[in-house]
Design an enzyme around this catalytic site. Sequence first.
Site, PDB file in Angstrom:
ATOM      1  NE  ARG A  23      -4.630   5.329  -3.165  1.00 53.97           N
ATOM      2  CZ  ARG A  23      -5.513   5.146  -2.468  1.00 53.97           C
ATOM      3  NH1 ARG A  23      -6.073   5.926  -1.355  1.00 53.97           N
ATOM      4  NH2 ARG A  23      -6.260   3.850  -2.252  1.00 53.97           N
ATOM      5  CB  ILE A  69      -2.849   9.307   9.973  1.00 54.91           C
ATOM      6  CG1 ILE A  69      -2.495   8.767  11.035  1.00 54.91           C
ATOM      7  CG2 ILE A  69      -1.835   9.964   9.146  1.00 54.91           C
ATOM      8  CD1 ILE A  69      -1.844   9.538  12.173  1.00 54.91           C
ATOM      9  CE  LYS A 115      -5.762  -1.551  10.211  1.00 54.89           C
ATOM     10  NZ  LYS A 115      -4.537  -1.544   9.372  1.00 54.89           N
ATOM     11  CE1 TYR A 121      -9.099  -0.110   9.233  1.00 56.87           C
ATOM     12  CE2 TYR A 121      -9.206   0.803  11.307  1.00 56.87           C
ATOM     13  CZ  TYR A 121      -8.253   0.914  10.245  1.00 56.87           C
ATOM     14  OH  TYR A 121      -7.321   1.424  10.307  1.00 56.87           O
ATOM     15  N   GLY A 150       0.771  -1.322   0.162  1.00 56.00           N
ATOM     16  CA  GLY A 150      -0.023  -0.022   0.070  1.00 56.00           C
ATOM     17  C   GLY A 150       0.808   1.046  -0.040  1.00 56.00           C
TER      18      GLY A 150
HETATM   19  P1  NAP Z   1      -5.014   5.179   2.092  1.00 54.21           P
HETATM   20  O1  NAP Z   1      -4.537   6.593   1.730  1.00 54.21           O
HETATM   21  O2  NAP Z   1      -6.498   4.835   1.828  1.00 54.21           O
HETATM   22  O3  NAP Z   1      -4.076   4.189   1.076  1.00 54.21           O
HETATM   23  C1  NAP Z   1      -4.441   2.732   1.279  1.00 54.21           C
HETATM   24  C2  NAP Z   1      -3.303   1.986   0.502  1.00 54.21           C
HETATM   25  O4  NAP Z   1      -3.659   0.674   0.711  1.00 54.21           O
HETATM   26  C3  NAP Z   1      -3.229   2.433  -0.868  1.00 54.21           C
HETATM   27  O5  NAP Z   1      -1.839   2.303  -1.418  1.00 54.21           O
HETATM   28  C4  NAP Z   1      -3.908   1.423  -1.551  1.00 54.21           C
HETATM   29  O6  NAP Z   1      -3.480   0.880  -2.949  1.00 54.21           O
HETATM   30  C5  NAP Z   1      -3.388   0.160  -0.562  1.00 54.21           C
HETATM   31  N1  NAP Z   1      -4.549  -1.056  -0.738  1.00 54.21           N
HETATM   32  C6  NAP Z   1      -5.687  -1.285  -0.375  1.00 54.21           C
HETATM   33  N2  NAP Z   1      -6.103  -2.403  -0.654  1.00 54.21           N
HETATM   34  C7  NAP Z   1      -5.092  -3.014  -1.215  1.00 54.21           C
HETATM   35  C8  NAP Z   1      -4.979  -4.387  -1.765  1.00 54.21           C
HETATM   36  N3  NAP Z   1      -6.168  -5.319  -1.641  1.00 54.21           N
HETATM   37  N4  NAP Z   1      -3.599  -4.812  -2.090  1.00 54.21           N
HETATM   38  C9  NAP Z   1      -2.685  -3.974  -2.377  1.00 54.21           C
HETATM   39  N5  NAP Z   1      -2.700  -2.544  -1.747  1.00 54.21           N
HETATM   40  C10 NAP Z   1      -3.947  -2.374  -1.198  1.00 54.21           C
HETATM   41  O7  NAP Z   1      -4.719   4.484   3.590  1.00 54.21           O
HETATM   42  P2  NAP Z   1      -3.993   5.304   4.660  1.00 54.21           P
HETATM   43  O8  NAP Z   1      -4.569   6.051   5.768  1.00 54.21           O
HETATM   44  O9  NAP Z   1      -2.569   5.558   4.260  1.00 54.21           O
HETATM   45  O10 NAP Z   1      -3.664   3.693   5.600  1.00 54.21           O
HETATM   46  C11 NAP Z   1      -2.766   2.969   5.595  1.00 54.21           C
HETATM   47  C12 NAP Z   1      -2.683   1.826   6.812  1.00 54.21           C
HETATM   48  O11 NAP Z   1      -2.777   2.663   7.761  1.00 54.21           O
HETATM   49  C13 NAP Z   1      -3.928   1.267   6.596  1.00 54.21           C
HETATM   50  O12 NAP Z   1      -3.527  -0.317   7.184  1.00 54.21           O
HETATM   51  C14 NAP Z   1      -4.886   1.701   7.700  1.00 54.21           C
HETATM   52  O13 NAP Z   1      -5.701   0.917   8.054  1.00 54.21           O
HETATM   53  C15 NAP Z   1      -3.833   2.183   8.743  1.00 54.21           C
HETATM   54  N6  NAP Z   1      -4.408   3.400   9.457  1.00 54.21           N
HETATM   55  C16 NAP Z   1      -4.856   4.587   8.941  1.00 54.21           C
HETATM   56  C17 NAP Z   1      -5.525   5.639   9.807  1.00 54.21           C
HETATM   57  C18 NAP Z   1      -5.875   6.838   9.255  1.00 54.21           C
HETATM   58  O14 NAP Z   1      -6.522   7.675   9.929  1.00 54.21           O
HETATM   59  N7  NAP Z   1      -5.516   7.278   7.956  1.00 54.21           N
HETATM   60  C19 NAP Z   1      -5.277   5.173  11.208  1.00 54.21           C
HETATM   61  C20 NAP Z   1      -5.024   4.034  11.566  1.00 54.21           C
HETATM   62  C21 NAP Z   1      -4.711   3.097  10.931  1.00 54.21           C
HETATM   63  P3  NAP Z   1      -4.052   1.503  -4.105  1.00 54.21           P
HETATM   64  O15 NAP Z   1      -3.641   3.021  -4.030  1.00 54.21           O
HETATM   65  O16 NAP Z   1      -3.649   1.364  -5.373  1.00 54.21           O
HETATM   66  O17 NAP Z   1      -5.551   1.692  -4.072  1.00 54.21           O
END
Ligand code: NAP
Length: 247
Positions: A19, A192, A163, A159, A16
């Site tokens: 982004r 985030i 986690k 979710y 991932g």
């Molecule tokens: P994001 O901006 O939505 O990015 C998600 C990333 O995961 C993208 O690169 C996407 O690829 C990839 N992805 C999704 N499904 C996939 C799959 N089946 N195979 C391969 N790649 C896949 O999310 P983010 O906020 O950066 O989150 C990153 C991690 O942090 C996640 O595990 C999320 O649960 C965790 N997190 C986020 C937050 C928050 O507030 N943002 C808080 C706690 C934890 P594509 O671009 O190709 O779709």
Amino acid sequence: MTTTSADTIETALVTGASRGIGRAISKDLAGSGRFVYLNYHSNKEAAQQTLDHIKEQGGNGALIQFDVTDRQAAEDAVKKIISEKGTIEILVNNAGIREDRLMVRMKEENWQRVLDTNLSSFFNVSRLVVKNMLSRQYGRIINIASASGQVGQAGQVNYSASKAGLIGATMALAKEIAKRNITVNAVSPGFIETEMVEGISLEKITQAIPAGRLGKPEEVAATVLFLCSRQAAYITGQVIGINGGIC
Ligand code: NAP
């Protein structure tokens, strides 16, 4: 430049990485001299932008497309990296999704997709990587969990479960391989600023965060970078919150 004991450039795989948090982690790892494989699912353009930025800054890496829910595709990708580089020193299991709704309205596919993407992906991607790390007696695995997996979040039964499961897997695997110089840790962000939180009503949430703001992807990446370092050798099986004090 970061080197292993064999004086080679370390290889990292970040899932991932196109982004958000994965992008920030990839930039930091590449900026510290690692060769970074940037995994993405469908957004090739964003992944390419991340790689272009890394190269502009003098770093190096390559794109590697696969769906983390597809065990065969994930294992084929890991085999490809190992055949190209011989080793993977750093694995960041970051890819994740959310499909929020109250439990009573949740469809089986909402449950399954989130569990597959956020938890089964850990098994799909990590198994062969761990085998490779064991043969090299060195490795750093970082799993991106969530505060929702520690305290639960209404509307996020799927979710939160995924986690919490990832945290359990982190602690168990850490115990299995600690003696082999391989550390396994979870970083657990609160809210985030990424595309993942788009559509969430953030006003009330921000008021509930002691720091009074959302976190930035770079603030998560900085901790991941430290956990990937040689200095972090004695930190394993831990869950490190990056959440502005929310839990
Ligand atoms: P994001 O901006 O939505 O990015 C998600 C990333 O995961 C993208 O690169 C996407 O690829 C990839 N992805 C999704 N499904 C996939 C799959 N089946 N195979 C391969 N790649 C896949 O999310 P983010 O906020 O950066 O989150 C990153 C991690 O942090 C996640 O595990 C999320 O649960 C965790 N997190 C986020 C937050 C928050 O507030 N943002 C808080 C706690 C934890 P594509 O671009 O190709 O779709």
